[in-house]
Write an enzyme that holds these catalytic residues in place. Structure first.
Site, PDB file in Angstrom:
ATOM      1  N   ASP A 232      12.030 -25.220 -14.345  1.00 34.33           N
ATOM      2  CA  ASP A 232      12.040 -26.261 -15.363  1.00 34.33           C
ATOM      3  C   ASP A 232      10.627 -26.284 -15.957  1.00 34.33           C
ATOM      4  O   ASP A 232       9.680 -25.738 -15.373  1.00 34.33           O
ATOM      5  CB  ASP A 232      12.427 -27.632 -14.773  1.00 34.33           C
TER       6      ASP A 232
HETATM    7  C1  BGC Z   1      13.733 -30.777 -18.947  1.00 37.48           C
HETATM    8  C2  BGC Z   1      14.707 -29.630 -19.118  1.00 37.48           C
HETATM    9  C3  BGC Z   1      14.528 -29.016 -20.479  1.00 37.48           C
HETATM   10  C4  BGC Z   1      13.078 -28.556 -20.628  1.00 37.48           C
HETATM   11  C5  BGC Z   1      12.785 -27.914 -21.964  1.00 37.48           C
HETATM   12  C6  BGC Z   1      12.312 -30.372 -19.263  1.00 37.48           C
HETATM   13  O1  BGC Z   1      11.492 -31.494 -19.308  1.00 37.48           O
HETATM   14  O2  BGC Z   1      13.807 -31.264 -17.632  1.00 37.48           O
HETATM   15  O3  BGC Z   1      16.024 -30.083 -18.966  1.00 37.48           O
HETATM   16  O4  BGC Z   1      15.416 -27.941 -20.640  1.00 37.48           O
HETATM   17  O5  BGC Z   1      12.238 -29.703 -20.500  1.00 37.48           O
HETATM   18  O6  BGC Z   1      12.813 -28.839 -22.978  1.00 37.48           O
END
Ligand code: BGC
Length: 703
Positions: A232
């Site tokens: 993530d």
């Molecule tokens: C989130 C993800 C997301 C990523 C990119 C993160 O903060 O937890 O779900 O895909 O950001 O935006």
């Protein structure tokens, strides 16, 4: 590209190039390696619409992305209980990605809704792993059938937002295997997602991005996963450990730490073979994405808008309909009350936020139908965002129901209109900053001003229908006193037309709750432990999540899991099972007949639960193991069939490190919902040798 060619390519890369490839190029791309002609690919959120941010470096605003169609959020889509609908709708997302040159969509989220409070529940599918897995797999199949990858997230045990970056989810193995892992397992085995996203949190003390037991032994070893694991955004804490644990790609780009991988290999603490494996995963993803890309693809945004309207119409849940108050009678005088009728809340906040192309409002859509005499009043002040969604410190700016003080003048005006109408439609819901990525709610209430409005209207007008827009359960203190409740969830950009069609009976509601609505927050099984203390959150309720707890505890809820009404009625008959005794390796065929006994065409969700009558192992009294949505004309009858294998009767036995079909007496149950069982048939399980259960999930190729 074939695996062998990928391997050859990796063998030509220097250690520095390989280390570099293991983190992105900025927030949304993988790195190119010009010397070898290695191209880069593009990833974008998200679960319910494309959030492509082309100029993130110059404008790092999460809410500033290219226009895109906003789909019903996952909480809504899950309420459709319709695999085919998810496949089709996600297919549009795939086609839109082709148009925007996106090679991998960062979704779906299949985390289990442990508590109604999780700020990202609107992005997740269900409290039930079977439902979440089946629908998550359909979503991935839909996106990938259009030649675009999907990235299932957030793996693993990431059911809260508070302290998400460092929190450790303390979960026993049985709970992980019975509740928190199966949705990922199903998605991985059935739909082969291009990528899996490792979550921010720790699992029993180890960061998800550093958990080799979960990322390699389980994901690849047990489930046979062959795609790419990425972190993530910002979830990698130690580059060497992440690569060593099988988290191939760190996102976003971490150019400053790429050298740590080089140093670790040179120092002999990280095998270069691990770096090679990571690069193979990444390059496979890059080339698969690019090879399937359709240059110059076009899309009909109007047709897509229609598709998301249908999706929402199939997802909204009719929770109450006393005296047949819905559908609204043609020509009747309807007072529409509440800002959310004119400025709907159709999506959640955070990384899934989409800059919608054309949002329809319920008020305009009702007006456009021209069937009703409408009046309108705001009823409560316009909902403005009270805290910045990009704020790093949500906790100091938390928003509570009490922050929304009732506005007496607006209430008075609304009451006057409501009094003179035949029916009042009150639009209520949660403001975006009460449920958003980055924080959890502290309470399950609607804003005070909305509850006060509803109470005052009920004093003068008994014919009241509340239309809800929220991403997660709310307490409904007036539920006994209103005649109708329609749960729209967060319905996407066509929420207006969908609401109008449902309220006027163009379509019969067919959504069913993918989660329980408890009376009070305190009834929820995780209540005493959510969201933990210090850096730990203990999952002490174990496998008793959602309805597994309420049904086993015999605790009444406002609306049970699987609940939802229709404008029609259905009857069930002829439940048949192919055998009375189930032994290891055998399957059980189940069939049941369902008939539309009402006067309008409507869809019914047939729900199959395995009920436990007598078994040595402590387990929930009932678990969902099959469902099917069937559309029926008035008077039409269909047979619905299911196949259950031993896994449907099994639990995770820690002593054996395997799923085990425990001997005991069970029942195959057909329910209107998790609480209301209509038909059941006993089944005995025999397993004298304690043979481990084989997985019921078959591998199906798509795309
Ligand atoms: C989130 C993800 C997301 C990523 C990119 C993160 O903060 O937890 O779900 O895909 O950001 O935006």
């Amino acid at each position: 590209m074939e695996k062998e060619k990928i391997r050859q390519l990796v063998s030509q890369m220097t250690l520095e190039e390989k280390a570099g490839l293991c983190s992105g190029d900025g927030p949304w791309k993988t790195k190119a390696v010009e010397r070898l002609g290695i191209p880069q690919m593009w990833m974008s959120d998200g679960p319910h619409g494309l959030r492509k941010q082309e100029n993130y470096a110059e404008k790092p605003d999460i809410n500033d992305s290219l226009p895109a169609v906003s789909f019903p959020s996952e909480c809504a889509m899950a309420a459709s209980w319709d695999r085919e609908l998810l496949r089709e709708t996600a297919g549009w997302l795939g086609r839109e990605s082709q148009v925007r040159d996106v090679h991998c969509v960062l979704g779906p989220g299949v985390n289990i809704k442990r508590s109604p409070l999780c700020g990202r529940n609107f992005e997740y599918l269900s409290e039930d792993p079977y439902l979440a897995g089946e629908l998550g797999a359909a979503y991935v199949q839909g996106v990938q059938s259009e030649g675009v990858g999907a990235c299932v997230k957030h793996y693993l045990a990431n059911s809260q937002e508070k302290r998400r970056y460092w929190n450790s989810s303390e979960v026993d193995e049985r709970t992980l295997r019975d509740i928190y892992l199966p949705a990922f397992e199903t998605v991985v085995k059935k739909a082969k997602p291009m990528a899996v996203m490792a979550s921010y949190n720790k699992i029993n003390g180890t960061y998800a991005t550093e958990s080799r037991d979960r990322l390699v032994d389980l994901l690849r070893g047990e489930w046979g996963y062959d795609g790419c694991v990425m972190s993530d955004w910002g979830a990698t804490h130690n580059r060497q450990k992440a690569v060593g644990a099988g988290c191939a790609l760190t996102m976003p780009g971490e150019p400053k730490t790429d050298h740590e991988i080089v140093t670790a290999v040179q120092a002999g603490v990280l095998e270069e073979a691990r770096v090679d494996e990571a690069c193979e995963q990444i390059l496979q993803m890059v080339y698969d994405g690019l090879e399937q890309h359709r240059e110059g693809a076009k899309i009909d945004y109007e047709a897509e808008h229609e598709a998301v309207r249908i999706a929402e119409e199939q997802s909204a849940v009719l929770l109450k309909n006393e005296d047949g108050i819905l559908p609204l009678k043609k020509g009747s005088r309807v007072a529409v009350i509440g800002c959310l009728a004119k400025e709907p809340r159709y999506q959640g906040g955070g990384s899934s936020h989409v800059c919608a192309i054309r949002v329809s409002t319920p008020y305009e859509a009702l007006e456009a139908l021209g069937e009703l005499e409408l009046t309108y009043a705001d009823g409560y002040p316009k909902i403005t965002t009270r805290r910045s969604l990009t704020s790093a410190d949500f906790e100091t700016t938390r928003v509570f129901a009490a922050d929304y003080a009732p506005d007496e003048a607006l209430i008075k005006e609304a009451v006057a209109l409501a009094k003179d109408a035949d029916t009042v439609l009150i639009f209520a819901g949660l403001p975006e900053d009460m449920e958003t990525e980055g924080d959890d709610r502290d309470e399950m209430c609607l804003p005070d001003d909305q509850n006060a409005l509803i109470r005052e209207i009920l004093k003068v007008q008994p014919n009241a229908v509340v239309v809800l827009q929220n991403g997660s359960p709310v307490e409904l203190p007036w539920a006994e006193d209103v005649k109708g409740i329609l749960e729209l969830y967060l319905g996407g950009e066509a929420v207006g037309e969908a609401a109008a069609d449902l309220l006027t009976g163009k379509v019969s509601p067919s959504g069913r709750l993918p989660e329980s609505f408890p009376f009070r927050l305190e009834d929820n099984p995780s209540y005493l432990f959510y969201t933990g203390t210090g850096a730990k959150v203990e999952y002490r309720e174990g496998v008793y999540v959602g309805y597994r707890y309420y049904e086993t505890k015999k605790m009444p809820v406002r609306y049970p899991f699987g609940y939802g009404l229709s404008y029609s009625t259905f009857s069930y008959s002829d439940l048949k099972v192919s055998r009375e005794v189930l032994r290891p390796g055998e399957t059980l065929e189940v069939s049941v007949r369902v008939k539309n006994t009402g006067s309008v065409a409507a869809a019914e969700v047939v729900q199959l639960y395995v009920g436990c009558r007598k078994c040595e192992v402590l387990r929930p009294v009932r678990e969902l193991k099959g469902f099917d949505k069937v559309c029926l004309q008035p008077g039409e009858e269909k047979e619905v069939r299911f196949t259950l294998d031993e896994r449907a009767f099994s639990y995770w036995e820690c002593d054996k490190n395997a799923y085990l079909m425990a001997p005991g007496s069970f029942a195959v149950q057909i329910g209107k919902n998790a609480h209301e069982i209509l038909l059941e048939h006993p089944v005995t399980c025999e397993n004298p040798d304690n043979a481990p259960a084989k997985s019921k999930v078959e591998v199906v190729m798509y795309g």
